[in-house]
Scaffold this motif. Structure first.
Motif, PDB file in Angstrom:
ATOM      1  N   ASP A  33       6.316  -0.301  14.341  1.00  0.00           N
ATOM      2  CA  ASP A  33       6.062   0.976  13.589  1.00  0.00           C
ATOM      3  C   ASP A  33       5.964   0.744  12.101  1.00  0.00           C
ATOM      4  OD1 ASP A  33       8.715   0.276  13.407  1.00  0.00           O
ATOM      5  OD2 ASP A  33       9.384   2.282  13.978  1.00  0.00           O
ATOM      6  N   ILE A  34       6.012  -0.307  11.481  1.00  0.00           N
ATOM      7  CA  ILE A  34       6.068  -0.371  10.068  1.00  0.00           C
ATOM      8  C   ILE A  34       4.704  -0.720   9.236  1.00  0.00           C
ATOM      9  CG2 ILE A  34       7.952  -1.857  10.460  1.00  0.00           C
ATOM     10  CD1 ILE A  34       6.417  -4.551   9.968  1.00  0.00           C
ATOM     11  N   TYR A  35       3.500  -0.599  10.049  1.00  0.00           N
ATOM     12  CA  TYR A  35       2.418  -0.951   9.253  1.00  0.00           C
ATOM     13  C   TYR A  35       1.667   0.339   8.596  1.00  0.00           C
ATOM     14  CZ  TYR A  35       2.514  -5.352  11.553  1.00  0.00           C
ATOM     15  OH  TYR A  35       3.061  -6.602  11.977  1.00  0.00           O
ATOM     16  N   GLU A  36       2.056   1.420   9.179  1.00  0.00           N
ATOM     17  CA  GLU A  36       1.470   2.726   8.475  1.00  0.00           C
ATOM     18  C   GLU A  36       1.999   2.821   7.147  1.00  0.00           C
ATOM     19  OE1 GLU A  36      -1.045   4.587   9.037  1.00  0.00           O
ATOM     20  OE2 GLU A  36      -1.476   3.241  10.761  1.00  0.00           O
ATOM     21  N   GLY A  37       3.452   2.455   6.956  1.00  0.00           N
ATOM     22  CA  GLY A  37       4.054   2.723   5.540  1.00  0.00           C
ATOM     23  C   GLY A  37       3.627   1.459   4.948  1.00  0.00           C
ATOM     24  N   ILE A  38       3.302   0.228   5.470  1.00  0.00           N
ATOM     25  CA  ILE A  38       2.932  -0.618   4.232  1.00  0.00           C
ATOM     26  C   ILE A  38       1.371  -0.267   4.034  1.00  0.00           C
ATOM     27  CG2 ILE A  38       2.010  -3.075   4.332  1.00  0.00           C
ATOM     28  CD1 ILE A  38       4.083  -3.886   6.063  1.00  0.00           C
ATOM     29  N   LYS A  39       0.617   0.242   4.678  1.00  0.00           N
ATOM     30  CA  LYS A  39      -0.596   0.807   4.444  1.00  0.00           C
ATOM     31  C   LYS A  39      -0.665   1.684   3.246  1.00  0.00           C
ATOM     32  CE  LYS A  39      -5.021   1.935   6.804  1.00  0.00           C
ATOM     33  NZ  LYS A  39      -5.712   2.329   8.027  1.00  0.00           N
ATOM     34  N   GLU A  40       0.376   2.552   3.426  1.00  0.00           N
ATOM     35  CA  GLU A  40       0.617   3.729   2.173  1.00  0.00           C
ATOM     36  C   GLU A  40       0.966   3.108   0.754  1.00  0.00           C
ATOM     37  OE1 GLU A  40       3.087   6.570   3.707  1.00  0.00           O
ATOM     38  OE2 GLU A  40       2.157   7.288   5.526  1.00  0.00           O
ATOM     39  N   LYS A  41       1.666   2.125   0.960  1.00  0.00           N
ATOM     40  CA  LYS A  41       2.265   1.527  -0.311  1.00  0.00           C
ATOM     41  C   LYS A  41       1.184   0.566  -0.805  1.00  0.00           C
ATOM     42  CE  LYS A  41       6.884   2.360  -0.238  1.00  0.00           C
ATOM     43  NZ  LYS A  41       7.702   1.188   0.217  1.00  0.00           N
ATOM     44  N   LEU A  42       0.305  -0.059  -0.033  1.00  0.00           N
ATOM     45  CA  LEU A  42      -0.804  -0.718  -0.670  1.00  0.00           C
ATOM     46  C   LEU A  42      -2.187   0.331  -1.142  1.00  0.00           C
ATOM     47  CD1 LEU A  42      -0.937  -3.965   1.791  1.00  0.00           C
ATOM     48  CD2 LEU A  42       0.306  -3.271  -0.514  1.00  0.00           C
ATOM     49  N   ALA A  43      -2.187   1.340  -0.554  1.00  0.00           N
ATOM     50  CA  ALA A  43      -3.370   2.161  -1.080  1.00  0.00           C
ATOM     51  C   ALA A  43      -3.564   2.257  -2.375  1.00  0.00           C
ATOM     52  CB  ALA A  43      -3.094   3.684  -0.334  1.00  0.00           C
ATOM     53  N   GLY A  44      -4.808   2.335  -2.804  1.00  0.00           N
ATOM     54  CA  GLY A  44      -5.258   1.994  -4.152  1.00  0.00           C
ATOM     55  C   GLY A  44      -5.087   1.001  -4.855  1.00  0.00           C
ATOM     56  N   LEU A  45      -4.348  -0.173  -4.414  1.00  0.00           N
ATOM     57  CA  LEU A  45      -4.311  -1.369  -5.286  1.00  0.00           C
ATOM     58  C   LEU A  45      -5.417  -2.225  -5.095  1.00  0.00           C
ATOM     59  CD1 LEU A  45      -0.543  -2.538  -4.315  1.00  0.00           C
ATOM     60  CD2 LEU A  45      -1.262  -1.047  -6.188  1.00  0.00           C
ATOM     61  N   ASP A  46      -5.694  -2.871  -6.187  1.00  0.00           N
ATOM     62  CA  ASP A  46      -6.979  -4.066  -6.045  1.00  0.00           C
ATOM     63  C   ASP A  46      -6.458  -5.161  -5.638  1.00  0.00           C
ATOM     64  OD1 ASP A  46      -9.280  -5.382  -6.575  1.00  0.00           O
ATOM     65  OD2 ASP A  46      -9.050  -5.320  -8.825  1.00  0.00           O
ATOM     66  N   VAL A  47      -6.286  -5.438  -4.111  1.00  0.00           N
ATOM     67  CA  VAL A  47      -5.956  -6.660  -3.575  1.00  0.00           C
ATOM     68  C   VAL A  47      -6.941  -7.734  -3.553  1.00  0.00           C
ATOM     69  CG1 VAL A  47      -4.643  -7.735  -1.665  1.00  0.00           C
ATOM     70  CG2 VAL A  47      -4.138  -5.482  -2.337  1.00  0.00           C
ATOM     71  N   GLY A  48      -6.688  -8.983  -4.425  1.00  0.00           N
ATOM     72  CA  GLY A  48      -7.426 -10.099  -4.541  1.00  0.00           C
ATOM     73  C   GLY A  48      -7.020 -11.092  -3.472  1.00  0.00           C
ATOM     74  N   VAL A  49      -5.727 -11.119  -3.117  1.00  0.00           N
ATOM     75  CA  VAL A  49      -5.286 -12.412  -2.238  1.00  0.00           C
ATOM     76  C   VAL A  49      -4.222 -11.890  -1.533  1.00  0.00           C
ATOM     77  CG1 VAL A  49      -4.021 -14.329  -2.447  1.00  0.00           C
ATOM     78  CG2 VAL A  49      -5.578 -14.043  -4.152  1.00  0.00           C
ATOM     79  N   LEU A  50      -4.341 -12.216  -0.218  1.00  0.00           N
ATOM     80  CA  LEU A  50      -3.326 -12.074   0.831  1.00  0.00           C
ATOM     81  C   LEU A  50      -2.993 -13.250   1.501  1.00  0.00           C
ATOM     82  CD1 LEU A  50      -1.856 -10.365   2.877  1.00  0.00           C
ATOM     83  CD2 LEU A  50      -3.852 -10.358   4.367  1.00  0.00           C
ATOM     84  N   VAL A  51      -1.541 -13.444   1.385  1.00  0.00           N
ATOM     85  CA  VAL A  51      -0.871 -14.706   2.004  1.00  0.00           C
ATOM     86  C   VAL A  51      -0.196 -13.985   3.280  1.00  0.00           C
ATOM     87  CG1 VAL A  51       0.668 -16.705   1.589  1.00  0.00           C
ATOM     88  CG2 VAL A  51      -0.713 -15.608  -0.477  1.00  0.00           C
ATOM     89  N   ASN A  52      -0.796 -14.421   4.480  1.00  0.00           N
ATOM     90  CA  ASN A  52       0.092 -14.332   5.660  1.00  0.00           C
ATOM     91  C   ASN A  52       1.018 -15.520   5.894  1.00  0.00           C
ATOM     92  OD1 ASN A  52      -1.066 -11.839   6.747  1.00  0.00           O
ATOM     93  ND2 ASN A  52      -3.144 -12.898   6.649  1.00  0.00           N
ATOM     94  N   ASN A  53       1.914 -15.323   5.067  1.00  0.00           N
ATOM     95  CA  ASN A  53       3.168 -16.582   5.405  1.00  0.00           C
ATOM     96  C   ASN A  53       4.333 -16.184   6.285  1.00  0.00           C
ATOM     97  OD1 ASN A  53       4.661 -18.928   4.221  1.00  0.00           O
ATOM     98  ND2 ASN A  53       6.024 -17.224   3.912  1.00  0.00           N
TER      99      ASN A  53
END
Length: 671
Positions: free
Chosen positions: A465-485
């Motif tokens: 149930d965490i992903y909706e919260g993460i999605k809200e925090k990332l909304a509007g950010l210009d994300v260029g790199v994602l590190v799935n670590n």
């Protein structure tokens, strides 16, 4: 061994398998236990397993989510075969079902478990699957977690009486990454790796772990692409009858003679060639390596039967020695590809079979003409190239891909080093982890040392149930790199000996695989929209071949490998760089029990990350560090020559690591 001798050896094994699937006697299933448990049993292959095992006198536990279908199947089996049945209604997309099933199975003398339940996505690019977030979540829970939890539930009783059969249903798509079915193929790669490791762990305890990876079987799922059952696509009943004859005789099989030919076909590398169909079915643009699939049904046909022709560089472990860094080109413009249409036209597999024979002739010629020395020279060239890239290549302009970098599992080890190195190159950092104190400490350190902005997101990836919260925090950010670590591991122990195994394995799947798929699905749309982005997926050398004693961990990393390579192909034409890095030992808190200090074979996280970041956009699949690349290539080669030997070496390697860990623990206690 020359090519003819090798070919004769392979032919002998193919003939042996053909004989077993066609004529071998069935094992005495009832002698293993009175009951057989079958998941996903109301249709297709699962239903056929239930009926055939009932035909051999076994009582059947039927597990599925549709009560009406369960009752109907139970009635048919009881009436036709005069055996007892037990119905368990369970939806494997839920996490709270297993305790109830465990109570219902308690006390039953279970001799056979068939882990068959599975779901399939639409044949589409990763982001185009309808309701993708929920679909991919359900797929991981159903195809992977169900197998782990059911096996952990049933296996103790089998080990106690020292006999039992586990049948894990995989797919031919597990052998290679499969663009347009990226997550499904990754889930089946998980099944393959786990099954082979488990088979080795429990082979001396009377447990037969049988891995079956079929090609197309004529079911409701495949009715869209098949005219009907035939020699290449049998009915479920025919397929299951063939497979059940091979139980206890063949550990890894495709279950049906023609599917076994396809499996060997893939081992030979016969799908290493790009299709250049100038008639419009598929076009290959040499300038940017873009494959455009024009027609949905041709897409399905070519995807199933020539799927590895879609996979770019970075050869898979099974076909490694006969692979080149860039695929060869063959002109099939003179070959007409008949498409299945509404009038039930020519069978699509017929065209694929013609392509297989043509490709087979080409590869046989290649095997004869290229010597071992030539192959070794090519490998040496690529090793030297990788060494130079990791040591001296300039870093990509990471900030040009977007202002922000998102790192999961970022408070220690490799994840922390990625965060610091990307901040050093001017990127703002989103830190995602579960420990708020560590997150704040890392954020302050990065802001102070590199003068960049940070954003802290607290999230426990063991929860859904965490992903909706993460999605809200990332909304509007210009994300260029994602590190799935982010990732966790288990103790080095046999499958049933891991403390609190049920929870540990559930957490492992959710953290190592679910987070990868959900975070990618969250961030990738923004990258595609602006036409640029970098996704770094951290895997492990354990993904190359099964590793007993860490069976589930290695399986999760096989998932990461397959998924990343499929996704890389799907989105390479859209400016997305999907970078798969599978390190060996890196000196971190996790490996401190095994390693005295960092060294040439086990670099520090900072050294490793700097080496890996130089290769971004230049090498798609790597181990991130020059010595780990050598280890990966050696493991790939051994797994190609002898998968059984590779698994055995994994077993002894883990035994050595375990003994070394015990010695270090004893030494520290004395100090």
């Amino acid at each position: 061994m020359n090519v003819l001798a090798w070919g004769g050896f392979r032919l002998f094994h193919m003939m042996r398998r053909f004989y077993i699937h066609a004529f071998a006697p069935y094992p005495p299933f009832i002698s293993y236990g009175a009951w057989a448990v079958v998941t996903g049993c109301t249709d297709g292959i699962g239903l056929s397993y239930a009926k055939e095992l009932a035909r051999h006198g076994m009582k059947i536990v039927l597990i599925s989510r549709n009560m009406e279908k369960l009752q109907e199947v139970a009635h048919v089996i009881e009436k036709e075969f005069s055996v007892e049945t037990c119905i368990i209604q369970a939806d494997f997309t839920k996490l709270d079902i297993y305790d109830g099933m465990k109570e219902q199975l308690a006390g039953l003398d279970i001799g056979v478990l068939v882990n068959n339940v599975g779901i399939l996505t639409d044949f589409s690019p990763f982001l185009d699957v309808p309701e993708g977030e929920k679909t991919y979540q359900d797929l991981v829970l159903v195809n992977n977690l169900s197998m782990i939890r059911m096996t952990h539930m049933v296996l103790p009783g089998m080990v106690k009486k020292r006999k039992g059969i586990l049948i894990n249903v995989s797919s031919l798509s597990a052998l290679y990454p499969f663009p347009f079915l990226a997550t499904y193929a990754a889930a089946k790669a998980f099944v393959d790796s786990f099954s082979r490791s488990l088979a080795y762990e429990y082979k001396d305890k009377g447990i037969d772990v049988h891995l079956v990876g079929p090609g197309l079987v004529y079911t409701k799922m495949t009715d869209k692409v098949l005219d009907g059952p035939d020699l290449t696509a049998p009915t479920p009943d025919t397929f299951v009858q063939c497979d059940l004859r091979s139980i206890t005789k063949i550990q890894v099989t495709s279950g049906y003679w023609f599917h076994n030919i396809m499996r060997v076909d893939q081992l030979l590398g016969l799908r290493r060639t790009h299709i250049d169909d100038t008639s419009g079915g598929m076009a290959y643009d040499k300038a940017d390596g873009q494959a455009e699939i024009g027609r949905e049904q041709e897409k399905i046909t070519l995807g199933y039967y020539l799927k590895d022709s879609l996979v770019p560089e970075a050869p898979h472990q099974l076909g490694y020695p006969f692979s080149s860094r860039r695929p060869a080109r063959v002109d099939f413009s003179e070959l007409k590809l008949d498409r299945p249409d509404s009038n039930r036209g020519p069978h699509p597999t017929r065209n694929a079979l013609v392509l297989q024979f043509r490709l087979g002739n080409q590869v046989f010629s290649r095997m004869v003409t290229f010597s071992v020395l030539a192959w070794a020279g090519v490998q040496l060239f690529h090793q030297m190239r990788r060494l130079l890239v990791h040591a001296f290549a300039p870093y990509p302009p990471f900030a040009s891909f977007g202002a922000w970098a998102v790192i999961t599992g970022c408070t220690d080890g490799i994840g922390l080093s990625y965060a610091k190195e990307l901040a050093r190159r001017g990127m703002k950092i989103v830190l995602i982890s579960r420990n708020p104190e560590k997150l704040q400490a890392v954020a302050l350190q990065i802001e102070k040392e590199f003068s960049v902005e940070t954003l802290v997101v607290q999230a426990d990836f063991k929860k859904l149930d965490i992903y909706e919260g993460i999605k809200e925090k990332l909304a509007g950010l210009d994300v260029g790199v994602l590190v799935n670590n982010v990732g966790i591991t288990t103790d080095i122990q046999s499958f049933l000996d891991v403390p609190e195994g049920e929870k540990a394995y559930q957490d492992l799947v959710l953290v190592n695989n679910m987070s990868l798929v959900r975070m990618t699905h969250m961030v990738l749309p923004g990258m595609v929209e602006k036409g640029k982005g970098i996704i770094i997926n951290v895997s492990s050398l354990s993904a190359v071949s099964p590793i007993p004693l860490i069976a589930t961990y290695a399986a999760t990393k096989a998932f990461v490998d397959s998924f990343s390579r499929s996704l890389a192909w799907e989105y390479r034409s859209k400016g997305i760089h999907v970078h798969l890095v599978g390190p060996g030992f890196v000196y971190t808190k996790k490996t401190d029990q095994l390693l005295d200090r960092p060294g040439l074979a086990a670099p520090t996280p900072d050294t490793f990350v700097r080496s890996d970041l130089r290769s971004i956009t230049k090498i798609q699949v790597t181990s991130g560090y020059w010595l780990h690349n050598l280890q990966r290539d050696a493991a790939c080669f051994v797994n190609y020559v002898s998968p059984a030997l590779a698994t055995s070496l994994g077993w002894w390697g883990m035994k050595f690591v375990l003994e070394k860990s015990k010695l270090r623990s004893e030494k520290r206690k004395k100090l």
